[in-house]
Design a protein around this motif. Structure first.
Motif, PDB file in Angstrom:
ATOM      1  N   LYS A  43      36.209  49.202  36.522  1.00 21.57           N
ATOM      2  CA  LYS A  43      34.905  49.744  36.118  1.00 21.57           C
ATOM      3  C   LYS A  43      34.214  48.805  35.146  1.00 21.57           C
ATOM      4  N   THR A  44      35.016  48.172  34.278  1.00 19.26           N
ATOM      5  CA  THR A  44      34.488  47.180  33.357  1.00 19.26           C
ATOM      6  C   THR A  44      34.436  45.843  34.082  1.00 19.26           C
ATOM      7  N   ALA A  45      33.276  45.222  34.090  1.00 20.20           N
ATOM      8  CA  ALA A  45      33.056  44.036  34.925  1.00 20.20           C
ATOM      9  C   ALA A  45      33.954  42.860  34.570  1.00 20.20           C
ATOM     10  N   ARG A  46      34.391  42.767  33.329  1.00 24.08           N
ATOM     11  CA  ARG A  46      35.087  41.574  32.850  1.00 24.08           C
ATOM     12  C   ARG A  46      36.351  41.241  33.617  1.00 24.08           C
ATOM     13  N   TYR A  47      37.134  42.239  34.024  1.00 23.87           N
ATOM     14  CA  TYR A  47      38.475  41.968  34.557  1.00 23.87           C
ATOM     15  C   TYR A  47      38.454  41.165  35.855  1.00 23.87           C
ATOM     16  N   GLU A  48      37.608  41.565  36.794  1.00 14.68           N
ATOM     17  CA  GLU A  48      37.546  40.860  38.070  1.00 14.68           C
ATOM     18  C   GLU A  48      36.676  39.610  37.982  1.00 14.68           C
ATOM     19  N   LYS A  49      35.637  39.650  37.150  1.00 13.94           N
ATOM     20  CA  LYS A  49      34.695  38.530  37.059  1.00 13.94           C
ATOM     21  C   LYS A  49      35.213  37.388  36.189  1.00 13.94           C
ATOM     22  N   PHE A  50      35.926  37.725  35.120  1.00 13.24           N
ATOM     23  CA  PHE A  50      36.358  36.699  34.169  1.00 13.24           C
ATOM     24  C   PHE A  50      37.881  36.579  34.052  1.00 13.24           C
ATOM     25  N   ASP A  51      38.540  37.654  33.606  1.00 14.24           N
ATOM     26  CA  ASP A  51      39.967  37.571  33.263  1.00 14.24           C
ATOM     27  C   ASP A  51      40.834  37.058  34.416  1.00 14.24           C
ATOM     28  N   ARG A  52      40.739  37.701  35.563  1.00 12.25           N
ATOM     29  CA  ARG A  52      41.603  37.308  36.681  1.00 12.25           C
ATOM     30  C   ARG A  52      41.398  35.857  37.094  1.00 12.25           C
ATOM     31  N   PRO A  53      40.167  35.423  37.429  1.00 15.36           N
ATOM     32  CA  PRO A  53      40.009  34.028  37.858  1.00 15.36           C
ATOM     33  C   PRO A  53      40.365  33.012  36.783  1.00 15.36           C
ATOM     34  N   LEU A  54      40.081  33.330  35.519  1.00 11.67           N
ATOM     35  CA  LEU A  54      40.411  32.398  34.439  1.00 11.67           C
ATOM     36  C   LEU A  54      41.914  32.236  34.275  1.00 11.67           C
ATOM     37  N   ILE A  55      42.657  33.351  34.326  1.00 13.95           N
ATOM     38  CA  ILE A  55      44.119  33.299  34.198  1.00 13.95           C
ATOM     39  C   ILE A  55      44.728  32.539  35.373  1.00 13.95           C
ATOM     40  N   GLU A  56      44.292  32.879  36.576  1.00 16.53           N
ATOM     41  CA  GLU A  56      44.832  32.223  37.771  1.00 16.53           C
ATOM     42  C   GLU A  56      44.544  30.718  37.746  1.00 16.53           C
ATOM     43  N   LYS A  57      43.345  30.335  37.343  1.00 13.54           N
ATOM     44  CA  LYS A  57      42.981  28.918  37.268  1.00 13.54           C
ATOM     45  C   LYS A  57      43.857  28.165  36.278  1.00 13.54           C
ATOM     46  N   LYS A  58      44.074  28.750  35.088  1.00 14.45           N
ATOM     47  CA  LYS A  58      44.870  28.081  34.059  1.00 14.45           C
ATOM     48  C   LYS A  58      46.330  27.949  34.484  1.00 14.45           C
ATOM     49  N   ILE A  59      46.875  28.975  35.122  1.00 10.01           N
ATOM     50  CA  ILE A  59      48.262  28.907  35.593  1.00 10.01           C
ATOM     51  C   ILE A  59      48.418  27.776  36.610  1.00 10.01           C
ATOM     52  N   LYS A  60      47.457  27.651  37.498  1.00 10.80           N
ATOM     53  CA  LYS A  60      47.497  26.569  38.489  1.00 10.80           C
ATOM     54  C   LYS A  60      47.437  25.203  37.804  1.00 10.80           C
ATOM     55  N   GLU A  61      46.571  25.075  36.793  1.00 12.68           N
ATOM     56  CA  GLU A  61      46.445  23.811  36.061  1.00 12.68           C
ATOM     57  C   GLU A  61      47.755  23.445  35.364  1.00 12.68           C
ATOM     58  N   LEU A  62      48.391  24.427  34.757  1.00  8.04           N
ATOM     59  CA  LEU A  62      49.608  24.192  33.985  1.00  8.04           C
ATOM     60  C   LEU A  62      50.813  23.862  34.858  1.00  8.04           C
ATOM     61  N   THR A  63      50.759  24.238  36.126  1.00  6.79           N
ATOM     62  CA  THR A  63      51.909  24.059  37.021  1.00  6.79           C
ATOM     63  C   THR A  63      51.595  23.124  38.187  1.00  6.79           C
ATOM     64  N   ASN A  64      50.545  22.323  38.020  1.00  5.77           N
ATOM     65  CA  ASN A  64      50.172  21.373  39.075  1.00  5.77           C
ATOM     66  C   ASN A  64      49.953  22.051  40.426  1.00  5.77           C
ATOM     67  N   GLY A  65      49.439  23.270  40.357  1.00  2.00           N
ATOM     68  CA  GLY A  65      49.126  24.014  41.567  1.00  2.00           C
ATOM     69  C   GLY A  65      50.317  24.604  42.286  1.00  2.00           C
ATOM     70  N   LYS A  66      51.516  24.518  41.690  1.00  2.00           N
ATOM     71  CA  LYS A  66      52.739  24.965  42.375  1.00  2.00           C
ATOM     72  C   LYS A  66      53.085  26.437  42.133  1.00  2.00           C
ATOM     73  N   ALA A  67      52.551  27.021  41.064  1.00  7.20           N
ATOM     74  CA  ALA A  67      52.865  28.422  40.765  1.00  7.20           C
ATOM     75  C   ALA A  67      52.130  29.350  41.726  1.00  7.20           C
ATOM     76  N   THR A  68      52.718  30.503  41.954  1.00  4.40           N
ATOM     77  CA  THR A  68      52.028  31.546  42.715  1.00  4.40           C
ATOM     78  C   THR A  68      51.748  32.716  41.778  1.00  4.40           C
ATOM     79  N   VAL A  69      50.604  33.341  41.985  1.00  5.16           N
ATOM     80  CA  VAL A  69      50.228  34.491  41.174  1.00  5.16           C
ATOM     81  C   VAL A  69      50.099  35.710  42.074  1.00  5.16           C
ATOM     82  N   GLN A  70      50.861  36.753  41.754  1.00  5.79           N
ATOM     83  CA  GLN A  70      50.749  38.017  42.479  1.00  5.79           C
ATOM     84  C   GLN A  70      49.920  38.966  41.633  1.00  5.79           C
ATOM     85  N   TYR A  71      48.843  39.492  42.210  1.00  6.41           N
ATOM     86  CA  TYR A  71      47.870  40.265  41.430  1.00  6.41           C
ATOM     87  C   TYR A  71      47.708  41.692  41.940  1.00  6.41           C
TER      88      TYR A  71
END
Length: 368
Positions: A54-82
């Protein structure tokens, strides 16, 4: 913000031998676990559970930002289950069970109900999965936490409301407080911070704890407050977030009442209301530093590394002491600093904000 040993002995020698064996087994288990985590390298599996949509932030900001940073930190090798719990605590508990079944290495969890999730956090720990509490301080044996200074959020809102009232802010001045959900520990901290500023400066004529942070519920509560207090006697409204502020302002408009209203999250609709003069302020919480901290702590924990270089603070909950934490500062967002905050940081563009009926207001504020 926020340890127990039980020993049962049948005899001194038995205890000594058992303790020796237990210590060896524990050390071996711990070493194996660390070795296993370290051996994973970048090939880790991260679970991400967010509380609602209901709050716009979670899907618009939090999720993509977290997923992007995890990929950066692991050279794209990590998988994220959401998964998103859609404000359902029981559903979120089932989602934790699924993450355990899927054997994620670490879990980033933003709890729907911080108390109700405690058993699920314990289950995760028992399964060898460390939990990073995100945005809300979940109960149970969490390993890390990141959020904002939530009492300061409330203080920032309260101070802004007093500033908006100006000379009208007296002990007899009546305001309405519309707080967030009682299942969210952050809401209690926002409320505490706001009260620390407002109490003794104005009269809180009506106060509500709004179920599920619902704009519709906030709208109904504001209508009830107008009826009970009298529209000509309400000088301002403390709203804990932007979504509820929207419902509140709808009720105020229907009653022909224009008073300063606070908010939080710098949602696009909230920023546009600020531009139009309908909402006085919001609290800008830069999501990227919070999301980055969660990702950094999660990856470090999954890889068996220390959090010392990431977490500089500690907090305590009712069930866990001295949790390594990252607390991100916030900013009061008004029409005067929109360009220097959400636009400068790339959260929104001028085109996002200054659409249709908001263009002339943007022009007047120099937002071009």
């Amino acid at each position: 913000m926020r340890r127990a040993a039980v020993a049962v002995a049948a005899g001194a020698m038995a205890v000594s031998l058992a303790a020796c064996g237990s210590a060896k087994e524990s050390k071996s288990s711990s070493d194996n676990s660390s070795s296993s985590s370290a051996s994973k390298g970048d090939n880790i599996k991260v679970g991400l559970l967010l509380p609602e949509n209901k709050t716009a932030r979670y899907e618009k900001f939090d999720r993509p930002l977290i997923e992007k940073k995890i990929k950066e930190l692991t050279n794209g090798k990590a998988t994220v289950q959401y998964n998103n719990a859609r404000q359902d605590a029981n559903l979120q508990a089932q989602q934790v069970d699924t993450m355990i079944t899927n054997k994620v290495d670490v879990l980033i969890l933003d709890a729907v109900d911080a108390k109700a999730i405690q058993n699920s956090v314990q289950k995760a720990k028992d399964a060898g999965i460390k939990v990073v509490a995100y945005d809300r301080l979940a109960e149970g044996p969490i390993s890390a936490y990141t959020s904002f200074d939530n009492e300061q959020v409330g203080k920032t809102q309260g101070e802004a409301l007093l500033k908006a009232l100006g000379s009208k802010a007296t002990k007899s001045t009546k305001i309405v407080m519309v707080n967030g959900s009682v299942t969210d520990p952050n809401a209690a901290q926002f409320k505490k911070g706001a009260h620390s500023v407002l109490d003794g400066k104005v009269t809180i004529a009506k106060e509500y704890d709004t179920k599920e942070w619902s704009p519709d519920n906030a709208n109904s509560e504001m209508e009830a407050a107008i009826s009970a207090v009298g529209k000509d006697k309400i000088a301002g409204v403390y709203s804990a977030n932007d979504g509820m502020a929207g419902g509140i302002i709808t009720a105020l408009n229907a009653a022909g009442l224009k008073v300063p209203v606070t908010g939080q999250d710098a949602e696009l609709a909230g920023v546009q209301r600020i531009v139009a003069g309908e909402q006085y302020m919001s609290v800008y919480k830069p999501y990227a530093p919070e999301a980055d901290a969660a990702a950094e702590m999660a990856v470090a924990l999954a890889q068996g590394k220390s959090l010392d270089s990431v977490a500089k603070d500690t907090v305590s909950s009712n069930s866990q002491k001295d949790v390594p934490s990252v607390l991100v500062p916030v900013t009061s967002l008004t029409k005067d600093n929109i360009k220097d905050t959400v636009i400068k940081d790339g959260v929104y563009t001028v085109a996002d904000i200054c659409t249709g009926k908001y263009k002339s207001a943007c022009d007047k504020l120099g937002i071009k």
